[in-house]
Scaffold this active site. Sequence first.
Site, PDB file in Angstrom:
ATOM      1  N   HIS A 193      26.281  34.966  37.685  1.00 47.23           N
ATOM      2  CA  HIS A 193      25.610  33.844  37.031  1.00 47.23           C
ATOM      3  C   HIS A 193      24.391  34.297  36.247  1.00 47.23           C
ATOM      4  O   HIS A 193      23.942  35.443  36.352  1.00 47.23           O
ATOM      5  CB  HIS A 193      25.213  32.787  38.068  1.00 47.23           C
ATOM      6  N   CYS A 209      24.488  37.283  45.219  1.00 46.00           N
ATOM      7  CA  CYS A 209      25.160  37.022  43.953  1.00 46.00           C
ATOM      8  C   CYS A 209      24.791  38.082  42.918  1.00 46.00           C
ATOM      9  O   CYS A 209      23.876  38.879  43.111  1.00 46.00           O
ATOM     10  CB  CYS A 209      24.796  35.639  43.428  1.00 46.00           C
TER      11      CYS A 209
END
Length: 334
Positions: A193, A209
């Site tokens: 992301h 992440c």
Amino acid sequence: MKRASLLTLTLIGAFSAIQAAWAVDYPLPPTGSRLVGQNQTYTVQEGDKNLQAIARRFDTAAMLILEANNTIAPVPKPGTTITIPSQLLLPDAPRQGIIVNLAELRLYYYPPGENIVQVYPIGIGLQGLETPVMETRVGQKIPNPTWTPTAGIRQRSLERGIKLPPVVPAGPNNPLGRYALRLAHGNGEYLIHGTSAPDSVGLRVSSGCIRMNAPDIKALFSSVRTGTPVKVINEPVKYSVEPNGMRYVEVHRPLSAEEQQNVQTMPYTLPAGFTQFKDNKAVDQKLVDKALYRRAGYPVSVSSGATPAASNAPSVESAQNGEPEQGNMLRVTQ
């Protein structure tokens, strides 16, 4: 020795939120070759506020510049000449989909039907919340994602005096940025992301992440499809025997599991076949040992009779308009 954590804090404190970034396309090398790109040199200018500004100009990670230059400060003085590590060995993995090498803080994307590889800097999980090694696929593409902090993230934030809301709506202040790719691994808890904190790209600061610069995730998001294969590896040592017989190794500092570990001296897990590679009479073992000790983060020739310097390093004394010099092995596009 808390070298890694102290360095991270120094970098975060020194870096400002700079939005400009570049997508770096490397033409794929011939069959049997893994060496791409050319290292470059750059002389720090008066207007260069910090190392992150320079890293963004070349779309690399500040940590990789620190590896390549060893003794450079996070805020280098004007007039300092630094190496930009834009030469690399492609990971020893199929050239398809997305390949993430955690140890080098890079994401590789092989667009289908194109003879190129796109290379991006990334941020990954910190100690104790490591981004896992995995083979998976893109399970979902999420534009304008909302963020629901986990209980663990909310607790860690409270310990720093920050109270997070149950849900952070989409927008410029969302920690996931404007685009997210949910990976099918596990319960779908891992994303590739964007971020509202661009300083964190190129560092180990996430909860697991994979973070990217805003322009980079926008480009990747628009290119990949649901189902694109994703392979996450952790390989600090890469090596190659090129079609012309030259031997190269590329050595990065391994990821530490604890803050007390010194990433400059902690041992490696060497890749399969490395012992046979090193023992070949065409390889200078002393140069290999020097490369393993130095951990420069870019390819070094270890062929017998070679010098321990990376090949083909054009000079970029002062990049005009913030753009790096372009060679025939490297294309830089917005």
